[in-house]
Design an enzyme around this catalytic site. Structure first.
Site, PDB file in Angstrom:
ATOM      1  N   CYS A  28      -9.240  -7.532  -5.734  1.00  0.00           N
ATOM      2  CA  CYS A  28      -9.956  -7.714  -4.478  1.00  0.00           C
ATOM      3  C   CYS A  28      -9.818  -9.183  -4.081  1.00  0.00           C
ATOM      4  O   CYS A  28     -10.081 -10.074  -4.900  1.00  0.00           O
ATOM      5  CB  CYS A  28     -11.424  -7.335  -4.642  1.00  0.00           C
ATOM      6  SG  CYS A  28     -12.420  -7.737  -3.184  1.00  0.00           S
ATOM      7  N   ASP A  54      -8.877  -3.654  -8.548  1.00  0.00           N
ATOM      8  CA  ASP A  54      -8.818  -2.440  -7.738  1.00  0.00           C
ATOM      9  C   ASP A  54      -7.747  -1.546  -8.339  1.00  0.00           C
ATOM     10  O   ASP A  54      -6.729  -2.027  -8.840  1.00  0.00           O
ATOM     11  CB  ASP A  54      -8.452  -2.768  -6.288  1.00  0.00           C
ATOM     12  CG  ASP A  54      -9.586  -3.427  -5.524  1.00  0.00           C
ATOM     13  OD1 ASP A  54     -10.755  -3.071  -5.778  1.00  0.00           O
ATOM     14  OD2 ASP A  54      -9.306  -4.283  -4.668  1.00  0.00           O
ATOM     15  N   VAL A 102      16.632   2.319  -5.239  1.00  0.00           N
ATOM     16  CA  VAL A 102      15.909   1.253  -5.920  1.00  0.00           C
ATOM     17  C   VAL A 102      16.079   1.471  -7.421  1.00  0.00           C
ATOM     18  O   VAL A 102      16.039   2.604  -7.906  1.00  0.00           O
ATOM     19  CB  VAL A 102      14.416   1.203  -5.520  1.00  0.00           C
ATOM     20  CG1 VAL A 102      13.657   2.424  -5.981  1.00  0.00           C
ATOM     21  CG2 VAL A 102      13.767  -0.071  -6.040  1.00  0.00           C
ATOM     22  N   GLU A 103      16.308   0.402  -8.150  1.00  0.00           N
ATOM     23  CA  GLU A 103      16.409   0.499  -9.609  1.00  0.00           C
ATOM     24  C   GLU A 103      14.981   0.519 -10.139  1.00  0.00           C
ATOM     25  O   GLU A 103      14.178  -0.347  -9.816  1.00  0.00           O
ATOM     26  CB  GLU A 103      17.213  -0.694 -10.135  1.00  0.00           C
ATOM     27  CG  GLU A 103      17.620  -0.574 -11.578  1.00  0.00           C
ATOM     28  CD  GLU A 103      16.462  -0.812 -12.511  1.00  0.00           C
ATOM     29  OE1 GLU A 103      16.182   0.084 -13.337  1.00  0.00           O
ATOM     30  OE2 GLU A 103      15.822  -1.875 -12.408  1.00  0.00           O
ATOM     31  N   SER A 104      14.657   1.535 -10.941  1.00  0.00           N
ATOM     32  CA  SER A 104      13.256   1.807 -11.282  1.00  0.00           C
ATOM     33  C   SER A 104      12.588   0.727 -12.137  1.00  0.00           C
ATOM     34  O   SER A 104      11.389   0.501 -12.004  1.00  0.00           O
ATOM     35  CB  SER A 104      13.113   3.181 -11.930  1.00  0.00           C
ATOM     36  OG  SER A 104      13.855   3.259 -13.116  1.00  0.00           O
ATOM     37  N   HIS A 122      -6.748  -3.164   0.132  1.00  0.00           N
ATOM     38  CA  HIS A 122      -6.015  -1.926  -0.151  1.00  0.00           C
ATOM     39  C   HIS A 122      -4.945  -1.648   0.901  1.00  0.00           C
ATOM     40  O   HIS A 122      -3.806  -1.291   0.572  1.00  0.00           O
ATOM     41  CB  HIS A 122      -6.979  -0.737  -0.207  1.00  0.00           C
ATOM     42  CG  HIS A 122      -8.042  -0.881  -1.246  1.00  0.00           C
ATOM     43  ND1 HIS A 122      -9.208  -0.164  -1.195  1.00  0.00           N
ATOM     44  CD2 HIS A 122      -8.130  -1.635  -2.359  1.00  0.00           C
ATOM     45  CE1 HIS A 122      -9.969  -0.473  -2.229  1.00  0.00           C
ATOM     46  NE2 HIS A 122      -9.334  -1.374  -2.949  1.00  0.00           N
ATOM     47  N   GLU A 123      -5.332  -1.788   2.158  1.00  0.00           N
ATOM     48  CA  GLU A 123      -4.399  -1.496   3.243  1.00  0.00           C
ATOM     49  C   GLU A 123      -3.187  -2.425   3.176  1.00  0.00           C
ATOM     50  O   GLU A 123      -2.048  -1.982   3.348  1.00  0.00           O
ATOM     51  CB  GLU A 123      -5.098  -1.654   4.605  1.00  0.00           C
ATOM     52  CG  GLU A 123      -6.250  -0.688   4.833  1.00  0.00           C
ATOM     53  CD  GLU A 123      -7.607  -1.167   4.314  1.00  0.00           C
ATOM     54  OE1 GLU A 123      -8.618  -0.577   4.700  1.00  0.00           O
ATOM     55  OE2 GLU A 123      -7.666  -2.137   3.509  1.00  0.00           O
TER      56      GLU A 123
END
Length: 158
Positions: free
Chosen positions: A56, A63, A78-80, A97-98
């Protein structure tokens, strides 16, 4: 079996298969991408991240979220391992969060140039309120099957 050397577009060598220290922040985290051998085929790839964490920006308290990232790859995958390290860089990052959810989606869209991408961020309650955040790049490619993200709305003990 011999090791195959795959070069990524973003760096001479992938982080995969090498010891790598965790990045300090999302801004310094490196995302590796590799050529998509099926770039002419419309298909969906899904990453499920059930234990995403950030901080936060006001209280510094942790969070927690369950992220689901769906994308229809274009020229790049994307390489994981690099994705895992990028997401882990949020552990000490303060953002709402957004902002976290949308920033992840935008970074992936910018780096990968997918045909389509969406992210669902299902955040656990803080202050008694769960927050779900959704972002996508545009219209779904015609005929692409996309399953439900499979995360039920938050229910406490009620």
């Amino acid at each position: 079996m011999a090791k195959r050397s795959i070069k990524s577009e973003t760096s001479p060598e992938l982080q995969l298969g090498r010891p790598v220290t965790a990045p300090d922040s999302p801004e310094t985290a490196r995302l590796d991408r590799v050529p998509n051998p099926q770039k002419d085929t419309d298909y969906l790839a899904r990453f499920t991240v059930p234990e995403f964490t950030s901080l936060c920006p006001v209280t510094g308290q942790p969070d927690f979220a369950h992220l689901v990232i769906d994308y229809a790859p274009g020229p790049w995958l994307v390489e994981s391992k690099s994705l895992k390290l990028y997401l882990a860089s949020f552990r000490n990052h303060g953002a709402f969060h957004e902002d976290c959810t949308v920033a992840i989606g935008k970074r992936l869209a910018t780096e990968l140039k997918p045909k389509w991408l969406r992210i669902g961020g299902y955040w656990y309650p803080r202050g008694g309120i769960p927050i779900d955040v959704f972002w996508q790049t545009g219209k779904l490619p015609k005929g692409l099957w996309v399953p439900d993200q499979g995360v039920a709305p938050y229910r406490g003990r009620g």
